[in-house]
Design a protein around this motif. Structure first.
Motif, PDB file in Angstrom:
ATOM      1  N   PRO A 208     -33.649  -3.445 -73.449  1.00  0.00           N
ATOM      2  CA  PRO A 208     -32.825  -2.844 -74.496  1.00  0.00           C
ATOM      3  C   PRO A 208     -31.366  -2.692 -74.079  1.00  0.00           C
ATOM      4  CG  PRO A 208     -34.178  -1.158 -73.424  1.00  0.00           C
ATOM      5  CD  PRO A 208     -34.545  -2.478 -72.797  1.00  0.00           C
ATOM      6  N   CYS A 209     -30.481  -2.803 -75.052  1.00  0.00           N
ATOM      7  CA  CYS A 209     -29.059  -2.508 -74.851  1.00  0.00           C
ATOM      8  C   CYS A 209     -28.682  -1.521 -75.945  1.00  0.00           C
ATOM      9  CB  CYS A 209     -28.226  -3.781 -74.959  1.00  0.00           C
ATOM     10  SG  CYS A 209     -26.446  -3.482 -74.851  1.00  0.00           S
ATOM     11  N   PRO A 210     -28.986  -0.230 -75.736  1.00  0.00           N
ATOM     12  CA  PRO A 210     -28.758   0.735 -76.810  1.00  0.00           C
ATOM     13  C   PRO A 210     -27.291   0.844 -77.207  1.00  0.00           C
ATOM     14  CG  PRO A 210     -29.476   1.842 -74.777  1.00  0.00           C
ATOM     15  CD  PRO A 210     -29.619   0.380 -74.550  1.00  0.00           C
ATOM     16  N   THR A 211     -26.396   0.687 -76.242  1.00  0.00           N
ATOM     17  CA  THR A 211     -24.973   0.858 -76.533  1.00  0.00           C
ATOM     18  C   THR A 211     -24.416  -0.304 -77.346  1.00  0.00           C
ATOM     19  OG1 THR A 211     -24.783   2.017 -74.436  1.00  0.00           O
ATOM     20  CG2 THR A 211     -22.725   1.343 -75.484  1.00  0.00           C
ATOM     21  N   GLY A 212     -24.762  -1.509 -76.937  1.00  0.00           N
ATOM     22  CA  GLY A 212     -24.188  -2.674 -77.596  1.00  0.00           C
ATOM     23  C   GLY A 212     -24.966  -3.109 -78.823  1.00  0.00           C
ATOM     24  N   TYR A 213     -26.294  -3.164 -78.678  1.00  0.00           N
ATOM     25  CA  TYR A 213     -27.127  -3.725 -79.737  1.00  0.00           C
ATOM     26  C   TYR A 213     -27.859  -2.664 -80.556  1.00  0.00           C
ATOM     27  CZ  TYR A 213     -30.638  -6.631 -82.038  1.00  0.00           C
ATOM     28  OH  TYR A 213     -31.420  -7.242 -82.982  1.00  0.00           O
ATOM     29  N   GLY A 214     -28.491  -1.747 -79.827  1.00  0.00           N
ATOM     30  CA  GLY A 214     -29.389  -0.797 -80.487  1.00  0.00           C
ATOM     31  C   GLY A 214     -28.740   0.045 -81.561  1.00  0.00           C
ATOM     32  N   ARG A 215     -27.566   0.567 -81.254  1.00  0.00           N
ATOM     33  CA  ARG A 215     -26.967   1.522 -82.193  1.00  0.00           C
ATOM     34  C   ARG A 215     -26.539   0.871 -83.501  1.00  0.00           C
ATOM     35  NH1 ARG A 215     -20.800   2.688 -80.190  1.00  0.00           N
ATOM     36  NH2 ARG A 215     -20.613   0.817 -78.924  1.00  0.00           N
ATOM     37  N   ARG A 216     -26.359  -0.425 -83.499  1.00  0.00           N
ATOM     38  CA  ARG A 216     -25.967  -1.098 -84.741  1.00  0.00           C
ATOM     39  C   ARG A 216     -27.183  -1.600 -85.516  1.00  0.00           C
ATOM     40  NH1 ARG A 216     -22.149  -2.557 -80.966  1.00  0.00           N
ATOM     41  NH2 ARG A 216     -20.210  -1.472 -81.405  1.00  0.00           N
ATOM     42  N   ASN A 217     -28.360  -1.488 -84.880  1.00  0.00           N
ATOM     43  CA  ASN A 217     -29.570  -2.015 -85.503  1.00  0.00           C
ATOM     44  C   ASN A 217     -30.690  -0.978 -85.561  1.00  0.00           C
ATOM     45  OD1 ASN A 217     -28.903  -5.008 -85.966  1.00  0.00           O
ATOM     46  ND2 ASN A 217     -28.223  -4.637 -83.869  1.00  0.00           N
ATOM     47  N   ARG A 218     -30.267   0.278 -85.620  1.00  0.00           N
ATOM     48  CA  ARG A 218     -31.226   1.381 -85.733  1.00  0.00           C
ATOM     49  C   ARG A 218     -32.351   1.278 -84.714  1.00  0.00           C
ATOM     50  NH1 ARG A 218     -31.740   1.632 -92.264  1.00  0.00           N
ATOM     51  NH2 ARG A 218     -29.563   2.123 -92.672  1.00  0.00           N
ATOM     52  N   GLU A 219     -31.957   0.999 -83.477  1.00  0.00           N
ATOM     53  CA  GLU A 219     -32.955   0.849 -82.422  1.00  0.00           C
ATOM     54  C   GLU A 219     -32.534   1.705 -81.240  1.00  0.00           C
ATOM     55  OE1 GLU A 219     -34.102  -3.291 -81.595  1.00  0.00           O
ATOM     56  OE2 GLU A 219     -34.492  -2.663 -79.535  1.00  0.00           O
ATOM     57  N   ARG A 220     -33.181   2.861 -81.092  1.00  0.00           N
ATOM     58  CA  ARG A 220     -32.899   3.712 -79.950  1.00  0.00           C
ATOM     59  C   ARG A 220     -33.661   3.148 -78.754  1.00  0.00           C
ATOM     60  NH1 ARG A 220     -31.443   9.100 -81.843  1.00  0.00           N
ATOM     61  NH2 ARG A 220     -31.150   8.947 -84.072  1.00  0.00           N
ATOM     62  N   PRO A 221     -33.248   3.550 -77.521  1.00  0.00           N
ATOM     63  CA  PRO A 221     -33.932   2.998 -76.333  1.00  0.00           C
ATOM     64  C   PRO A 221     -35.450   3.153 -76.418  1.00  0.00           C
ATOM     65  CG  PRO A 221     -32.042   4.308 -75.655  1.00  0.00           C
ATOM     66  CD  PRO A 221     -32.128   4.428 -77.150  1.00  0.00           C
ATOM     67  N   LEU A 222     -35.906   4.324 -76.868  1.00  0.00           N
ATOM     68  CA  LEU A 222     -37.357   4.528 -76.930  1.00  0.00           C
ATOM     69  C   LEU A 222     -38.011   3.641 -77.998  1.00  0.00           C
ATOM     70  CD1 LEU A 222     -38.153   8.316 -76.378  1.00  0.00           C
ATOM     71  CD2 LEU A 222     -38.895   6.333 -75.026  1.00  0.00           C
ATOM     72  N   ASP A 223     -37.254   3.353 -79.073  1.00  0.00           N
ATOM     73  CA  ASP A 223     -37.782   2.450 -80.104  1.00  0.00           C
ATOM     74  C   ASP A 223     -38.061   1.082 -79.500  1.00  0.00           C
ATOM     75  OD1 ASP A 223     -37.419   4.469 -81.946  1.00  0.00           O
ATOM     76  OD2 ASP A 223     -35.416   3.761 -82.516  1.00  0.00           O
ATOM     77  N   SER A 224     -37.121   0.623 -78.646  1.00  0.00           N
ATOM     78  CA  SER A 224     -37.308  -0.692 -78.019  1.00  0.00           C
ATOM     79  C   SER A 224     -38.568  -0.673 -77.172  1.00  0.00           C
ATOM     80  CB  SER A 224     -36.129  -1.053 -77.124  1.00  0.00           C
ATOM     81  OG  SER A 224     -34.920  -0.797 -77.774  1.00  0.00           O
ATOM     82  N   LEU A 225     -38.717   0.386 -76.363  1.00  0.00           N
ATOM     83  CA  LEU A 225     -39.873   0.451 -75.469  1.00  0.00           C
ATOM     84  C   LEU A 225     -41.170   0.547 -76.268  1.00  0.00           C
ATOM     85  CD1 LEU A 225     -38.503   2.818 -72.676  1.00  0.00           C
ATOM     86  CD2 LEU A 225     -38.684   0.329 -72.654  1.00  0.00           C
ATOM     87  N   ARG A 226     -41.134   1.329 -77.362  1.00  0.00           N
ATOM     88  CA  ARG A 226     -42.311   1.457 -78.211  1.00  0.00           C
ATOM     89  C   ARG A 226     -42.657   0.090 -78.812  1.00  0.00           C
ATOM     90  NH1 ARG A 226     -40.443   5.406 -81.374  1.00  0.00           N
ATOM     91  NH2 ARG A 226     -40.818   6.983 -79.803  1.00  0.00           N
ATOM     92  N   PHE A 227     -41.605  -0.583 -79.190  1.00  0.00           N
ATOM     93  CA  PHE A 227     -41.800  -1.919 -79.745  1.00  0.00           C
ATOM     94  C   PHE A 227     -42.430  -2.866 -78.711  1.00  0.00           C
ATOM     95  CE2 PHE A 227     -40.294  -6.205 -80.588  1.00  0.00           C
ATOM     96  CZ  PHE A 227     -40.809  -6.379 -81.858  1.00  0.00           C
ATOM     97  N   TYR A 228     -41.895  -2.808 -77.479  1.00  0.00           N
ATOM     98  CA  TYR A 228     -42.450  -3.643 -76.400  1.00  0.00           C
ATOM     99  C   TYR A 228     -43.939  -3.309 -76.196  1.00  0.00           C
ATOM    100  CZ  TYR A 228     -37.563  -4.477 -74.927  1.00  0.00           C
ATOM    101  OH  TYR A 228     -36.240  -4.811 -74.865  1.00  0.00           O
ATOM    102  N   GLN A 229     -44.260  -2.019 -76.373  1.00  0.00           N
ATOM    103  CA  GLN A 229     -45.644  -1.602 -76.137  1.00  0.00           C
ATOM    104  C   GLN A 229     -46.559  -2.034 -77.292  1.00  0.00           C
ATOM    105  OE1 GLN A 229     -46.351   2.623 -76.260  1.00  0.00           O
ATOM    106  NE2 GLN A 229     -48.140   2.489 -74.924  1.00  0.00           N
ATOM    107  N   GLU A 230     -46.072  -1.811 -78.509  1.00  0.00           N
ATOM    108  CA  GLU A 230     -46.941  -2.015 -79.667  1.00  0.00           C
ATOM    109  C   GLU A 230     -46.995  -3.453 -80.157  1.00  0.00           C
ATOM    110  OE1 GLU A 230     -45.450   0.808 -82.450  1.00  0.00           O
ATOM    111  OE2 GLU A 230     -46.244   2.537 -81.335  1.00  0.00           O
ATOM    112  N   LYS A 231     -45.890  -4.161 -80.006  1.00  0.00           N
ATOM    113  CA  LYS A 231     -45.825  -5.482 -80.630  1.00  0.00           C
ATOM    114  C   LYS A 231     -46.009  -6.646 -79.669  1.00  0.00           C
ATOM    115  CE  LYS A 231     -44.795  -4.470 -84.995  1.00  0.00           C
ATOM    116  NZ  LYS A 231     -45.435  -5.032 -86.191  1.00  0.00           N
TER     117      LYS A 231
END
Lengths: 280, 382
Positions: A208-231
């Motif tokens: 995840p890159c919360p600063t560059g990518y996440g904040r513009r795509n409604r993806e917090r660091p934990l969202d990325s990790l949850r996504f990695y886990q679930e998907k």
């Protein structure tokens, strides 16, 4: 006293330039995890670390070699692989590890990547894929998902991204794997495997890159990790054309390619060191 | 198996002589990309480098070629590449990295006529200012200009020696005619060729600072894999090689790197004088144009014009003081080069207004004939 000493040292300290810490990475960034997986793998692989050198281009991930307590070369943007190629040929005894980011290795350095893989140059390439150019503040990359927002695609990315393992496979890489920073054991094992084998090894690490990518795509660091886990779906040996990286459908992880093919040096030694009178 | 030094008398093109010079200098890595009129250097190296234990690779472009050359040098091998204008442009990026990381190597530019693709098979000397300033940022560079195949041989050795002594990429600014011209090349016994190698670190490996200069301003160089655990970066760095983002650190580092050349001009600059002692007009030239200039001097003398020639063997760093002292005692300085005024601008600057400076030049595609130089000399001397 012994206890205090134990508290103050980390098992990886010998491999870290501790005098360079703190590092530059943002809170929530995934590069640090990829970094420690790489260091653990370097230790456990049993390779001669004195003969191991790290090379990078430019970007956040390219700062990893600078924090590693080994010979390290922070080169120009996109040029880590040709630089590493020269190092390997200049001294074939070296273990050469390229550690860099997706923008560096696949946009500005894309041509070098495919040719390094085609030659089966005996180097290990670890690419942290955080889906954007992080260091410059979050611009679209060759890996940014379609329609994602970045500072240079404010209305959404009109381009499709590369499927990096497929590109690596098609280019001739003899070891291809994809993991996320949540899959640290698999990632570490994969890097270890890559370091121990000969040939062009490529490992993509989703981070995840919360600063560059996440904040513009409604993806917090934990969202990325949850996504990695679930998907994520681990499918070792899946054909690289069948693997997906789709934030709706899921992500295929695993070691997709692990084949033997003579390296550039193997073939060069056999064919090019003949008496020239015999070839002309 | 061939010897490393091909001792004897040979009939070689300038490009081949350059490759033989490289082999004799101990070059053991060549990162190539084909381009007219420099391709023959790569071809010669592809055939002969493996015989002396070296490695040749044709990279995917000139950017990669130059990057591979730096990598090989950092791994401890003397390394080089050769190109021409369009490739030279692509190499500027990693030339800068080589300068800032103090990585010795040799880059040959067999100049053809530009801009852009220009006249690929025809000579020019239009990249001289690109050689000086082509990579971004402020730096000094060493550039040599051979006038013959024999000189291609020797200057390649000199270029390697200078690059190893000063820990810098060194340029050879040849031209299409000198590269493709076939002439007698005498290669001496190996023992008669003096070779230099980079200064190596001493003392404890864990205390080694890769960019701590010696008294001469030049740091010893450790190769990868020797146990020094060095960091090398194109960012502004301190003596440990660690990035430091401050104007003070930048000033210190750039000044030291620039100083390696500025403080050693006498060890680097080489020129050759011909009939200058009693001359009133000095021709200043280099490369193939110096050959036309030499003929023009003799012809002018026959016509009673007191002309002489200063041939620049080293073009960068520029022999500023020498030009200034010439300007003091000459009626005119005339630069002869295949461009529309590059070294001419330097000559004009360095003449410090003491005498007029003229240019005999054209945009490229052919050598400058002695007749044209003579015409200018006649016009100027009137």
């Amino acid at each position: 006293m012994t206890k205090r000493k134990n508290q103050l040292t980390h098992p990886l300290d010998s491999l870290v330039r501790t005098d360079r810490i703190p590092h530059i990475w943002c809170p929530g960034c995934g590069i640090g995890t990829a970094f420690s997986a790489c260091l653990i793998a370097m230790k456990s692989s049993g390779i001669d670390l004195q003969k191991t050198t790290m090379v990078s281009g430019i970007g956040c991930s390219a700062r990893v070699p600078g924090y590693t307590n080994l010979d390290s070369y922070h080169t120009t943007h996109g040029r880590a692989i040709p630089f590493a190629t020269g190092m390997k040929l200049g001294n074939p005894e070296l273990n050469v590890v390229v550690f860099s980011g997706d923008g560096d290795l696949f946009a500005i350095g894309g041509n070098h990547f495919i040719h390094g893989a085609r030659r089966n140059m005996d180097i290990t390439v670890i690419c942290v894929n955080n889906l954007n150019y992080g260091m410059t503040g979050g611009q679209v990359a060759a890996t940014t998902p379609s329609m994602s927002k970045t500072t240079t695609t404010p209305m959404g990315n009109p381009e499709p991204p590369f499927n990096l393992p497929l590109l690596a496979f098609a280019s001739g890489a003899t070891y291809v794997a994809r993991w996320t920073i949540l899959h640290t054991r698999e990632l570490t094992k994969s890097i270890e495997e890559a370091l121990q084998r000969r040939g062009f090894s490529f490992i993509e690490v989703l981070a995840p890159c919360p600063t560059g990518y996440g904040r513009r795509n409604r993806e917090r660091p934990l969202d990325s990790l949850r996504f990695y886990q679930e998907k994520s779906i681990v499918k070792n040996d899946a054909h690289p054309a069948d693997i997906i990286l789709d934030y709706q459908k899921g992500i295929t992880l695993g070691t997709f390619v692990n084949v033997d093919r003579p390296t550039f040096t193997d073939i060069y030694e056999k064919t090019c060191r003949l008496d020239p009178a015999a070839c002309m | 198996m061939r010897p490393e030094v091909l001792t004897g008398e040979h009939f070689l093109t300038g490009d081949e002589a350059c490759a033989e010079g490289a082999l004799a200098a101990g070059c053991r890595f060549f990162g190539a990309y084909p381009i007219t009129p420099a391709t023959e250097i790569a071809e010669h190296m592809a055939l002969h480098l493996p015989e002396v234990g070296g490695t040749f690779i044709q990279m995917e472009d000139e950017i990669a070629a130059m990057a591979s050359v730096l990598g090989a040098s950092c791994a401890g091998a003397k390394s080089m590449t050769a190109t021409s204008g369009p490739g030279f442009s692509l190499m500027m990026e990693n030339l800068g990295l080589g300068i800032y990381t103090e990585t010795p190597c040799v880059l040959v530019n067999v100049q053809r006529a530009g801009p852009s693709t220009g006249l690929p098979t025809m000579p020019a000397q239009g990249d001289m200012m690109q050689a000086r300033w082509g990579s971004h940022g402020h730096y000094e560079i060493i550039a040599l200009a051979p006038s013959s195949p024999q000189e291609m041989f020797y200057q390649t050795i000199t270029a390697f020696n200078l690059s190893e002594i000063f820990r810098l990429p060194v340029l050879i600014m040849a031209d299409e005619v000198t590269g493709h011209l076939s002439e007698k090349v005498v290669i001496p016994e190996a023992a008669a060729i003096k070779l230099q190698t980079r200064k190596l670190p001493k003392g404890r490996k864990d205390r080694f600072k890769p960019f701590q200069p010696g008294p001469d301003g030049i740091p010893p160089m450790a190769a990868a894999g020797e146990g020094y655990g060095i960091h090398v970066t194109g960012l502004t760095h301190d003596e440990r090689g660690y990035p430091v983002m401050s104007p003070d650190a930048h000033e210190k580092l750039v000044a030291r790197i620039v100083g390696k050349i500025r403080n050693n001009l006498h060890r680097i600059i080489e020129t050759e004088s011909y009939r200058l002692d009693d001359a009133e007009i000095a021709l200043i030239s280099y490369g193939v144009s110096a050959r036309s200039s030499l003929a023009a001097v003799d012809e002018a003398r026959e016509k009673g014009i007191k002309a002489g020639l200063l041939r620049l063997i080293t073009v960068w760093p520029f022999p500023e003081e020498l030009i200034a002292s010439l300007a003091k005692r000459m009626k005119a300085l005339v630069t002869v080069e295949i461009n529309l005024g590059q070294i001419h601008l330097e000559v004009e600057r360095c003449s410090r207004g003491q005498c007029p400076a003229f240019l005999v030049g054209h945009a490229g595609g052919t050598v400058i004939s002695p007749d044209r130089i003579l015409e200018s000399l006649e016009a100027i001397s009137k």
